[in-house]
Write a protein that holds these residues in place. Structure first.
Motif, PDB file in Angstrom:
ATOM      1  N   GLY A  15       0.569  -1.277  -0.391  1.00 23.73           N
ATOM      2  CA  GLY A  15      -0.068   0.165  -0.004  1.00 23.73           C
ATOM      3  C   GLY A  15       0.215   1.613   0.334  1.00 23.73           C
ATOM      4  O   GLY A  15       0.097   2.322  -0.647  1.00 23.73           O
ATOM      5  N   HIS A  16       1.912   1.222   0.349  1.00 19.78           N
ATOM      6  CA  HIS A  16       2.656   2.653   0.422  1.00 19.78           C
ATOM      7  C   HIS A  16       4.192   2.234   0.043  1.00 19.78           C
ATOM      8  O   HIS A  16       5.057   3.110  -0.201  1.00 19.78           O
ATOM      9  N   ALA A  17       4.576   1.013  -0.886  1.00 24.96           N
ATOM     10  CA  ALA A  17       5.381   0.754  -2.003  1.00 24.96           C
ATOM     11  C   ALA A  17       5.284   0.343  -2.909  1.00 24.96           C
ATOM     12  O   ALA A  17       4.124   1.096  -3.613  1.00 24.96           O
ATOM     13  N   PHE A  18       6.018   0.535  -4.139  1.00 23.64           N
ATOM     14  CA  PHE A  18       6.518   1.421  -5.032  1.00 23.64           C
ATOM     15  C   PHE A  18       6.626  -0.108  -6.596  1.00 23.64           C
ATOM     16  O   PHE A  18       6.880   0.591  -7.780  1.00 23.64           O
ATOM     17  N   SER A  19       6.976  -1.037  -5.911  1.00 26.32           N
ATOM     18  CA  SER A  19       7.125  -1.714  -6.715  1.00 26.32           C
ATOM     19  C   SER A  19       6.755  -3.194  -7.476  1.00 26.32           C
ATOM     20  O   SER A  19       6.359  -3.567  -5.932  1.00 26.32           O
ATOM     21  N   THR A  20       6.782  -3.667  -8.383  1.00 26.76           N
ATOM     22  CA  THR A  20       6.055  -5.471  -8.084  1.00 26.76           C
ATOM     23  C   THR A  20       7.169  -6.496  -7.608  1.00 26.76           C
ATOM     24  O   THR A  20       7.909  -5.951  -7.018  1.00 26.76           O
ATOM     25  N   ILE A  21       6.118  -7.921  -7.263  1.00 23.55           N
ATOM     26  CA  ILE A  21       7.306  -8.629  -6.753  1.00 23.55           C
ATOM     27  C   ILE A  21       7.861  -8.693  -8.765  1.00 23.55           C
ATOM     28  O   ILE A  21       9.398  -9.352  -8.103  1.00 23.55           O
ATOM     29  N   GLN A  22       7.555  -8.427  -9.157  1.00 20.87           N
ATOM     30  CA  GLN A  22       8.901  -9.036 -10.838  1.00 20.87           C
ATOM     31  C   GLN A  22       9.725  -8.001 -10.141  1.00 20.87           C
ATOM     32  O   GLN A  22      10.914  -8.574 -10.545  1.00 20.87           O
ATOM     33  N   GLU A  23       9.917  -6.959 -10.613  1.00 18.72           N
ATOM     34  CA  GLU A  23      10.233  -5.957 -10.280  1.00 18.72           C
ATOM     35  C   GLU A  23      11.596  -6.256  -9.261  1.00 18.72           C
ATOM     36  O   GLU A  23      12.594  -5.716  -9.357  1.00 18.72           O
ATOM     37  N   ASN A  24      11.150  -6.218  -8.361  1.00 19.67           N
ATOM     38  CA  ASN A  24      11.025  -6.382  -7.074  1.00 19.67           C
ATOM     39  C   ASN A  24      12.848  -7.122  -7.081  1.00 19.67           C
ATOM     40  O   ASN A  24      14.111  -8.111  -6.515  1.00 19.67           O
ATOM     41  N   ALA A  25      12.091  -9.183  -7.280  1.00 21.24           N
ATOM     42  CA  ALA A  25      13.411  -9.773  -8.178  1.00 21.24           C
ATOM     43  C   ALA A  25      13.971  -9.410  -9.250  1.00 21.24           C
ATOM     44  O   ALA A  25      15.032 -10.391  -8.832  1.00 21.24           O
ATOM     45  N   LEU A  26      13.254  -8.686 -10.347  1.00 21.52           N
ATOM     46  CA  LEU A  26      14.626  -8.438 -11.170  1.00 21.52           C
ATOM     47  C   LEU A  26      15.393  -8.348 -10.535  1.00 21.52           C
ATOM     48  O   LEU A  26      16.913  -7.932 -10.939  1.00 21.52           O
TER      49      LEU A  26
END
Length: 248
Positions: A15-26
């Motif tokens: 809710g107050h973070a700005f990246s997807t799980i995919q973006e974090n994994a990359l």
């Protein structure tokens, strides 16, 4: 000191973070991590997802961009009884459970109440690690809580964001003392970026510096190898993760 796992990260689901799980994994792949813990905020945090989000993490692939994915949560400590804000039916779906104090959920109280809450959440058997303990709004009896953590094989997080001064201001001195005392007691430590944007994934330099300052043995820092981390989960009573058999 080589850190191969970020054990505290948030996605847009918090809710107050700005990246997807995919973006974090990359980002984790690009920074050389082997494992990544997905630890979005549990339901009582404003803006956090429903508990079904955590139960349904079983649909996540075990590997994204070649990085192993641990299904987790940053749960809120709700009260002095040490209850957290997920039903016990969620436990079977989660590899990694952080328990933390957050002001919107647990109004800061007395040192005695904070101490009791931490001891009770440790003894509940439902959590694996205590998150960002250095918050000066939540003082506690360090010796008593860290001894309880050691006796119950609960890890203690060294949170890089707390040390950076970006949030929980005043945590640095308390984190220093926690690591000093915890090292003498013999607790397990882990390192978490507390990333709320993908570029913060694996930003752990301040945590590493503090652990080095107190000469903490790498065998007690479970984020320094996949084997240490996964065998810590076995020590916690978790089942082996078959997809990670080459990491044990």
């Amino acid at each position: 000191m080589d850190i191969v796992i970020d054990t505290h990260t948030h996605s847009i689901a918090s809710g107050h973070a700005f990246s997807t799980i995919q973006e974090n994994a990359l980002a984790a792949k690009n920074k050389g991590l082997k494992l990544l813990c997905i630890t979005d905020h549990a339901p009582e945090m404003p803006g956090a997802p429903h508990y079904w989000y955590f139960n349904n993490q079983r649909i996540l692939p075990r590997f994204l961009h070649g990085v192993g994915i641990l299904r987790g949560v940053e749960a809120n400590i709700l009260n002095v009884k040490g209850e957290i804000d997920l039903p016990s039916s969620s436990d079977q779906h989660l590899d990694w459970v952080i328990a933390s104090f957050h002001e919107p959920v647990f109004k800061p109280a007395s040192e005695a109440e904070h101490t009791a809450a931490l001891i009770n959440v440790i003894k509940s058997g439902r959590i694996d690690v205590l998150g960002h303990l250095g918050n000066p709004n939540f003082p506690f009896d360090m010796e008593q809580v860290l001894k309880c953590a050691k006796d119950n094989n609960i890890a203690v997080e060294v949170n890089n964001t707390s040390l950076s001064g970006k949030s929980r201001k005043g945590s640095d001195a308390r984190c220093d003392r926690i690591v000093e005392i915890g090292n003498k007691i013999g607790v397990y430590f882990t390192t978490g970026s507390d990333a709320h944007f993908c570029e913060e994934i694996s930003r752990l330099h301040l945590s590493v510096d503090l652990l080095k300052k107190h000469q903490v043995n790498e065998e007690k820092i479970i984020s320094t190898s996949t084997s240490r981390f996964l065998n810590f989960l076995l020590l916690r009573g978790k089942l082996p993760i078959k997809e990670f058999e080459n990491f044990y």
